[in-house]
Design a protein around this motif. Structure first.
Motif, PDB file in Angstrom:
ATOM      1  N   GLN A   1       0.848  -1.191   0.000  1.00  0.00           N
ATOM      2  CA  GLN A   1       0.000   0.000   0.000  1.00  0.00           C
ATOM      3  C   GLN A   1       0.888   1.248   0.000  1.00  0.00           C
ATOM      4  OE1 GLN A   1      -2.499   0.287   3.431  1.00  0.00           O
ATOM      5  NE2 GLN A   1      -3.460   2.191   2.762  1.00  0.00           N
ATOM      6  N   VAL A   2       0.632   2.102  -0.976  1.00  0.00           N
ATOM      7  CA  VAL A   2       1.430   3.317  -1.094  1.00  0.00           C
ATOM      8  C   VAL A   2       0.864   4.396  -0.170  1.00  0.00           C
ATOM      9  CG1 VAL A   2       2.221   5.129  -2.639  1.00  0.00           C
ATOM     10  CG2 VAL A   2       2.009   2.779  -3.480  1.00  0.00           C
ATOM     11  N   GLN A   3       1.757   5.033   0.550  1.00  0.00           N
ATOM     12  CA  GLN A   3       1.349   6.159   1.396  1.00  0.00           C
ATOM     13  C   GLN A   3       2.339   7.298   1.258  1.00  0.00           C
ATOM     14  OE1 GLN A   3       0.727   4.614   5.475  1.00  0.00           O
ATOM     15  NE2 GLN A   3      -1.377   5.334   5.240  1.00  0.00           N
ATOM     16  N   LEU A   4       1.809   8.493   1.106  1.00  0.00           N
ATOM     17  CA  LEU A   4       2.598   9.721   1.171  1.00  0.00           C
ATOM     18  C   LEU A   4       1.983  10.557   2.277  1.00  0.00           C
ATOM     19  CD1 LEU A   4       2.951  10.659  -2.611  1.00  0.00           C
ATOM     20  CD2 LEU A   4       4.597   9.458  -1.195  1.00  0.00           C
ATOM     21  N   VAL A   5       2.769  10.879   3.292  1.00  0.00           N
ATOM     22  CA  VAL A   5       2.246  11.599   4.442  1.00  0.00           C
ATOM     23  C   VAL A   5       2.996  12.909   4.599  1.00  0.00           C
ATOM     24  CG1 VAL A   5       1.791  11.528   6.905  1.00  0.00           C
ATOM     25  CG2 VAL A   5       1.618   9.423   5.549  1.00  0.00           C
ATOM     26  N   GLU A   6       2.267  14.011   4.401  1.00  0.00           N
ATOM     27  CA  GLU A   6       2.871  15.331   4.562  1.00  0.00           C
ATOM     28  C   GLU A   6       2.753  15.788   6.009  1.00  0.00           C
ATOM     29  OE1 GLU A   6       0.696  15.671   0.460  1.00  0.00           O
ATOM     30  OE2 GLU A   6       0.296  14.817   2.437  1.00  0.00           O
ATOM     31  N   SER A   7       3.702  16.617   6.410  1.00  0.00           N
ATOM     32  CA  SER A   7       3.655  17.220   7.740  1.00  0.00           C
ATOM     33  C   SER A   7       4.415  18.541   7.694  1.00  0.00           C
ATOM     34  CB  SER A   7       4.272  16.288   8.785  1.00  0.00           C
ATOM     35  OG  SER A   7       5.618  16.024   8.474  1.00  0.00           O
TER      36      SER A   7
ATOM     37  N   CYS B   1       7.515  15.145   3.511  1.00  0.00           N
ATOM     38  CA  CYS B   1       6.643  14.129   2.924  1.00  0.00           C
ATOM     39  C   CYS B   1       7.352  12.796   3.060  1.00  0.00           C
ATOM     40  CB  CYS B   1       6.351  14.448   1.470  1.00  0.00           C
ATOM     41  SG  CYS B   1       5.467  13.165   0.569  1.00  0.00           S
ATOM     42  N   ALA B   2       6.764  11.903   3.825  1.00  0.00           N
ATOM     43  CA  ALA B   2       7.327  10.581   4.034  1.00  0.00           C
ATOM     44  C   ALA B   2       6.596   9.578   3.157  1.00  0.00           C
ATOM     45  CB  ALA B   2       7.204  10.189   5.500  1.00  0.00           C
ATOM     46  N   ALA B   3       7.357   8.827   2.389  1.00  0.00           N
ATOM     47  CA  ALA B   3       6.776   7.867   1.443  1.00  0.00           C
ATOM     48  C   ALA B   3       7.000   6.439   1.925  1.00  0.00           C
ATOM     49  CB  ALA B   3       7.393   8.045   0.072  1.00  0.00           C
ATOM     50  N   SER B   4       6.011   5.604   1.665  1.00  0.00           N
ATOM     51  CA  SER B   4       6.144   4.178   1.940  1.00  0.00           C
ATOM     52  C   SER B   4       5.382   3.414   0.863  1.00  0.00           C
ATOM     53  CB  SER B   4       5.614   3.824   3.333  1.00  0.00           C
ATOM     54  OG  SER B   4       4.245   4.175   3.456  1.00  0.00           O
ATOM     55  N   GLY B   5       5.811   2.184   0.651  1.00  0.00           N
ATOM     56  CA  GLY B   5       5.126   1.342  -0.329  1.00  0.00           C
ATOM     57  C   GLY B   5       5.589   1.544  -1.757  1.00  0.00           C
TER      58      GLY B   5
ATOM     59  N   VAL C   1      -3.114  24.742   0.522  1.00  0.00           N
ATOM     60  CA  VAL C   1      -2.863  23.373   0.953  1.00  0.00           C
ATOM     61  C   VAL C   1      -1.744  22.841   0.069  1.00  0.00           C
ATOM     62  CG1 VAL C   1      -3.797  21.053   1.224  1.00  0.00           C
ATOM     63  CG2 VAL C   1      -5.246  23.046   1.693  1.00  0.00           C
ATOM     64  N   TYR C   2      -0.727  22.302   0.693  1.00  0.00           N
ATOM     65  CA  TYR C   2       0.430  21.791  -0.023  1.00  0.00           C
ATOM     66  C   TYR C   2       0.358  20.267  -0.081  1.00  0.00           C
ATOM     67  CZ  TYR C   2       2.616  26.366  -0.213  1.00  0.00           C
ATOM     68  OH  TYR C   2       2.904  27.686  -0.502  1.00  0.00           O
ATOM     69  N   TYR C   3       0.564  19.748  -1.287  1.00  0.00           N
ATOM     70  CA  TYR C   3       0.483  18.317  -1.532  1.00  0.00           C
ATOM     71  C   TYR C   3       1.801  17.789  -2.070  1.00  0.00           C
ATOM     72  CZ  TYR C   3      -4.600  19.057  -1.441  1.00  0.00           C
ATOM     73  OH  TYR C   3      -5.879  19.394  -1.083  1.00  0.00           O
ATOM     74  N   CYS C   4       2.105  16.601  -1.678  1.00  0.00           N
ATOM     75  CA  CYS C   4       3.264  15.877  -2.171  1.00  0.00           C
ATOM     76  C   CYS C   4       2.781  14.856  -3.205  1.00  0.00           C
ATOM     77  CB  CYS C   4       3.919  15.174  -0.981  1.00  0.00           C
ATOM     78  SG  CYS C   4       5.236  14.042  -1.361  1.00  0.00           S
ATOM     79  N   ARG C   5       3.534  14.725  -4.281  1.00  0.00           N
ATOM     80  CA  ARG C   5       3.187  13.734  -5.299  1.00  0.00           C
ATOM     81  C   ARG C   5       4.440  12.987  -5.720  1.00  0.00           C
ATOM     82  NH1 ARG C   5      -0.328  14.338 -10.920  1.00  0.00           N
ATOM     83  NH2 ARG C   5       1.270  13.465 -12.274  1.00  0.00           N
ATOM     84  N   ALA C   6       4.296  11.694  -5.894  1.00  0.00           N
ATOM     85  CA  ALA C   6       5.389  10.843  -6.367  1.00  0.00           C
ATOM     86  C   ALA C   6       5.055  10.358  -7.772  1.00  0.00           C
ATOM     87  CB  ALA C   6       5.582   9.664  -5.423  1.00  0.00           C
TER      88      ALA C   6
ATOM     89  N   GLY D   1      -0.246  12.664  -1.679  1.00  0.00           N
ATOM     90  CA  GLY D   1      -0.458  12.715  -0.248  1.00  0.00           C
ATOM     91  C   GLY D   1      -1.778  13.404   0.055  1.00  0.00           C
ATOM     92  N   GLN D   2      -2.080  13.521   1.339  1.00  0.00           N
ATOM     93  CA  GLN D   2      -3.381  14.060   1.752  1.00  0.00           C
ATOM     94  C   GLN D   2      -3.370  15.583   1.875  1.00  0.00           C
ATOM     95  OE1 GLN D   2      -1.139  12.998   3.841  1.00  0.00           O
ATOM     96  NE2 GLN D   2      -1.151  14.511   5.502  1.00  0.00           N
ATOM     97  N   GLY D   3      -2.196  16.173   1.871  1.00  0.00           N
ATOM     98  CA  GLY D   3      -2.076  17.614   1.947  1.00  0.00           C
ATOM     99  C   GLY D   3      -1.863  18.137   3.357  1.00  0.00           C
ATOM    100  N   THR D   4      -1.224  19.299   3.431  1.00  0.00           N
ATOM    101  CA  THR D   4      -1.013  19.981   4.698  1.00  0.00           C
ATOM    102  C   THR D   4      -1.239  21.479   4.484  1.00  0.00           C
ATOM    103  OG1 THR D   4       0.513  20.279   6.570  1.00  0.00           O
ATOM    104  CG2 THR D   4       1.507  20.234   4.379  1.00  0.00           C
ATOM    105  N   GLN D   5      -1.961  22.090   5.401  1.00  0.00           N
ATOM    106  CA  GLN D   5      -2.334  23.500   5.243  1.00  0.00           C
ATOM    107  C   GLN D   5      -1.190  24.411   5.671  1.00  0.00           C
ATOM    108  OE1 GLN D   5      -5.418  25.017   4.170  1.00  0.00           O
ATOM    109  NE2 GLN D   5      -4.134  26.859   4.250  1.00  0.00           N
TER     110      GLN D   5
END
Length: 118
Positions: free
Chosen positions: A1-7, A22-26, A92-97, A109-113
């Motif tokens: 499962q791919v996850q991109l988590v912004e913080s 942005c931390a990526a996994s999967g 809102v800032y989003y990370c994309r791979a 990713g889900q985005g961070t404000q």
């Protein structure tokens, strides 16, 4: 499962700094170009900065000299250092791979404000 988590988002005053992560996994991180986008309500999502798998960087004109994108393949992470923030950076800032050589394969990713206001 791919996850991109912004913080790292938050509320800051004009002229201050924030660092997004942005931390990526999967995924095989080193095989992906990484892109930061941002979006404000009612407008299209826009590219802010990108870093290729070979660490070639690009920035939109309005952030050149203020933002720095970096990647750490050992940590599967990409960061966006944002200095001298302006109210117009609010979004809102989003990370994309993006998988290299496969334009049809990408993950969000889900985005961070980020809010810049006095």
């Amino acid at each position: 499962q791919v996850q991109l988590v912004e913080s790292g988002g938050g509320l800051v005053q004009p002229g201050e700094s924030l660092k997004l992560s942005c931390a990526a996994s999967g995924i095989i991180f080193s095989d992906h170009d990484m892109v930061w986008y941002r979006q404000v309500p009612g407008k299209q999502r826009e590219v802010v900065a990108s870093i290729s798998a070979t660490s070639s960087r690009n920035y939109r004109d309005s952030v050149k000299g203020r933002f720095t994108i970096s990647r750490d393949n050992a940590k599967n992470a990409v960061t966006l250092q944002m200095n001298s923030l302006k109210p117009e950076d609010t979004a809102v800032y989003y990370c994309r791979a993006n998988q290299r050589s496969r334009e049809d394969i990408f993950y969000w990713g889900q985005g961070t404000q980020v809010t810049v206001s006095s």
